[in-house]
Motif scaffolding. Structure first.
Motif, PDB file in Angstrom:
ATOM      1  N   SER A 108       0.887  -1.308   0.063  1.00  0.00           N
ATOM      2  CA  SER A 108       0.087   0.033  -0.031  1.00  0.00           C
ATOM      3  C   SER A 108       0.787   1.181   0.056  1.00  0.00           C
ATOM      4  CB  SER A 108      -0.970  -0.184   1.201  1.00  0.00           C
ATOM      5  OG  SER A 108      -0.040   0.113   2.294  1.00  0.00           O
ATOM      6  N   TYR A 111       1.925   2.016  -3.471  1.00  0.00           N
ATOM      7  CA  TYR A 111       1.090   2.483  -4.356  1.00  0.00           C
ATOM      8  C   TYR A 111       0.783   4.114  -3.822  1.00  0.00           C
ATOM      9  CZ  TYR A 111      -0.182  -2.352  -5.360  1.00  0.00           C
ATOM     10  OH  TYR A 111       0.051  -3.595  -5.953  1.00  0.00           O
ATOM     11  N   SER A 112       0.800   4.196  -2.492  1.00  0.00           N
ATOM     12  CA  SER A 112       0.780   5.722  -2.320  1.00  0.00           C
ATOM     13  C   SER A 112       1.983   6.528  -2.961  1.00  0.00           C
ATOM     14  CB  SER A 112       1.009   6.087  -0.914  1.00  0.00           C
ATOM     15  OG  SER A 112      -0.062   5.032  -0.218  1.00  0.00           O
ATOM     16  N   ILE A 114       3.520   5.866  -5.676  1.00  0.00           N
ATOM     17  CA  ILE A 114       3.589   5.997  -7.333  1.00  0.00           C
ATOM     18  C   ILE A 114       2.560   6.879  -7.623  1.00  0.00           C
ATOM     19  CG2 ILE A 114       1.647   4.031  -7.788  1.00  0.00           C
ATOM     20  CD1 ILE A 114       3.606   3.516 -10.226  1.00  0.00           C
ATOM     21  N   MET A 115       1.266   6.946  -6.629  1.00  0.00           N
ATOM     22  CA  MET A 115       0.388   8.116  -6.902  1.00  0.00           C
ATOM     23  C   MET A 115       0.972   9.297  -6.683  1.00  0.00           C
ATOM     24  SD  MET A 115      -2.772   7.054  -7.556  1.00  0.00           S
ATOM     25  CE  MET A 115      -4.253   7.855  -7.022  1.00  0.00           C
TER      26      MET A 115
ATOM     27  N   ARG B  77      -7.326   8.416  -0.947  1.00  0.00           N
ATOM     28  CA  ARG B  77      -6.362   7.308  -1.518  1.00  0.00           C
ATOM     29  C   ARG B  77      -4.896   7.486  -0.740  1.00  0.00           C
ATOM     30  NH1 ARG B  77      -7.488   7.596  -7.237  1.00  0.00           N
ATOM     31  NH2 ARG B  77      -9.265   6.248  -7.513  1.00  0.00           N
ATOM     32  N   THR B  78      -4.379   8.677  -0.597  1.00  0.00           N
ATOM     33  CA  THR B  78      -3.032   8.703  -0.363  1.00  0.00           C
ATOM     34  C   THR B  78      -3.121   8.741   1.262  1.00  0.00           C
ATOM     35  OG1 THR B  78      -3.223  11.006  -0.546  1.00  0.00           O
ATOM     36  CG2 THR B  78      -1.973   9.788  -2.167  1.00  0.00           C
ATOM     37  N   ARG B  81      -4.777   3.106   3.107  1.00  0.00           N
ATOM     38  CA  ARG B  81      -4.455   2.170   2.517  1.00  0.00           C
ATOM     39  C   ARG B  81      -4.703   1.792   1.148  1.00  0.00           C
ATOM     40  NH1 ARG B  81      -1.164  -1.459   5.298  1.00  0.00           N
ATOM     41  NH2 ARG B  81      -1.850  -3.305   3.772  1.00  0.00           N
ATOM     42  N   LEU B  82      -3.589   1.861   0.468  1.00  0.00           N
ATOM     43  CA  LEU B  82      -4.154   1.802  -1.203  1.00  0.00           C
ATOM     44  C   LEU B  82      -3.842   0.427  -1.540  1.00  0.00           C
ATOM     45  CD1 LEU B  82      -2.630   4.958  -2.817  1.00  0.00           C
ATOM     46  CD2 LEU B  82      -4.860   4.236  -2.578  1.00  0.00           C
ATOM     47  N   SER B  83      -4.762  -0.054  -2.603  1.00  0.00           N
ATOM     48  CA  SER B  83      -4.656  -1.077  -2.958  1.00  0.00           C
ATOM     49  C   SER B  83      -4.593  -1.077  -4.710  1.00  0.00           C
ATOM     50  CB  SER B  83      -5.886  -2.255  -2.717  1.00  0.00           C
ATOM     51  OG  SER B  83      -7.154  -1.651  -3.185  1.00  0.00           O
ATOM     52  N   LEU B  87      -5.894   1.942  -8.066  1.00  0.00           N
ATOM     53  CA  LEU B  87      -4.933   2.830  -8.989  1.00  0.00           C
ATOM     54  C   LEU B  87      -5.652   3.073 -10.023  1.00  0.00           C
ATOM     55  CD1 LEU B  87      -1.692   0.750  -8.679  1.00  0.00           C
ATOM     56  CD2 LEU B  87      -2.423   2.733  -7.329  1.00  0.00           C
ATOM     57  N   ILE B  91      -1.466   4.595 -14.124  1.00  0.00           N
ATOM     58  CA  ILE B  91      -0.547   4.109 -13.286  1.00  0.00           C
ATOM     59  C   ILE B  91      -0.572   2.482 -13.727  1.00  0.00           C
ATOM     60  CG2 ILE B  91      -0.058   3.633 -10.941  1.00  0.00           C
ATOM     61  CD1 ILE B  91      -0.755   6.221 -10.225  1.00  0.00           C
TER      62      ILE B  91
END
Lengths: 174, 147
Positions: A108, A111-112, A114-115, B77-78, B81-83, B87, B91
């Protein structure tokens, strides 16, 4: 990716800028490091971020931003050299070691990162994380990929679609 | 019913790239959904679902449903917890682009959302031995007819 060439040497020692995360934490970094972000570079070239102002980054929380800045600070010298030509093999190896360790983190967080790298347009960081995620996928079957990436178990329909795909594109599974 | 719901979530165009500005409404839904999940107060939605979905779905769904709302969403999202499934398409495409071509195609089997991701693969390296050349045009036709 290149740091602002004129700004670097001419403005004297290490011009600093302030970045403000979504949760209102202030980060003070060298302009050269922040300029690895194409987005920030434009603002900084316009004279933003100095003094008490700070550049608000409403899409990036402090945990992510500190990680992003860790990357930028590490990579700023090489970027200022216009990439690698002047870097010694030792420097490059050290950066590589840093990169490998840097992305050895929870999914996670990846992913944060890369965002954030996407929003801030930090090319190197985007590639680094994309490559890391790709490496996690490599050599796996679709089902294993689903599990690795945290998809829920497939519905019967999805399972059927997966099987059909594997039949149709068999050459990709050889 | 749960299957149908999950199915709807998966097929929803949740990972299109940059989001449009025009659907700014309903940010409250995002935050309440996320907060209640995070704080461990199961909302009605979580209570009726299985263990799998209770950990991921409500938050994901809230995000997905509001994916046209850039600021709140990205912020949500940031901070949470992102999954991978949450996305955006740009990306996902970047990630598949970092894969060897065959692997990228294989990944497209994973779910309908990823079906087209490999097409942005920058390196359509058809030098792989198993390809017979007719593969790509066929796939293109099929994908186009789906659109």
């Amino acid at each position: 990716m290149a740091a602002p060439e004129s700004g670097d040497g001419n403005n004297g020692a290490a011009r600093m800028v302030t970045l403000i995360s979504s949760d209102n934490t202030r980060f003070e970094v060298e302009a050269a490091a922040a300029s690895l972000s194409q987005t920030l570079q434009l603002t900084i070239l316009d004279g933003g971020g100095g003094g008490g102002d700070g550049i608000p980054l409403p899409n990036v929380d402090s945990a992510t931003l500190s990680k992003v800045l860790e990357y930028c600070i590490k990579h700023a010298p090489a970027a200022a050299n216009g990439g690698a030509p002047n870097a010694t093999a030792v420097d490059r190896a050290e950066l590589e070691r840093f990169d490998n360790e840097f992305v050895n983190i929870d999914q996670s967080v990846l992913y944060s990162l890369i965002m954030a790298a996407h929003n801030l347009e930090i090319e190197g960081l985007q590639s680094l994380v994309a490559k890391k995620v790709a490496d996690m996928i490599k050599g796996k079957s679709p089902m294993e990929i689903r599990r690795t990436l945290g998809f829920p178990d497939p519905t019967p329909e999805e399972q059927a679609e997966m099987n059909a795909h594997m039949l149709e594109y068999g050459w990709a599974y050889e | 019913m749960e299957d149908a719901q999950r199915r709807a979530e998966m097929s929803r165009p949740s990972i299109h790239g940059r989001m449009d500005d025009d659907e700014q409404h309903n940010p409250a839904a995002v935050s309440t959904g996320l907060v209640s999940t995070l704080a461990g107060h199961p909302s009605q939605a979580t209570a009726t679902r299985g263990f799998m979905s209770s950990t991921t779905t409500p938050a994901k769904r809230a995000v997905v449903e509001n994916s046209d709302c850039p600021v709140d969403n990205k912020r949500a999202r940031t901070q949470r917890r992102l999954s991978f499934p949450s996305l955006p398409q740009d990306i996902v495409s970047r990630i598949t682009a970092a894969l060897p071509f065959k692997e990228a195609v294989r990944m497209s089997a994973v779910c309908s959302k990823l079906r087209r991701a490999w097409m942005y693969h920058p390196n359509l390296d058809l030098g792989v031995s198993a390809t017979d050349g007719s593969v790509v045009p066929t796939m293109w036709q099929e994908e186009k007819s789906e659109l």
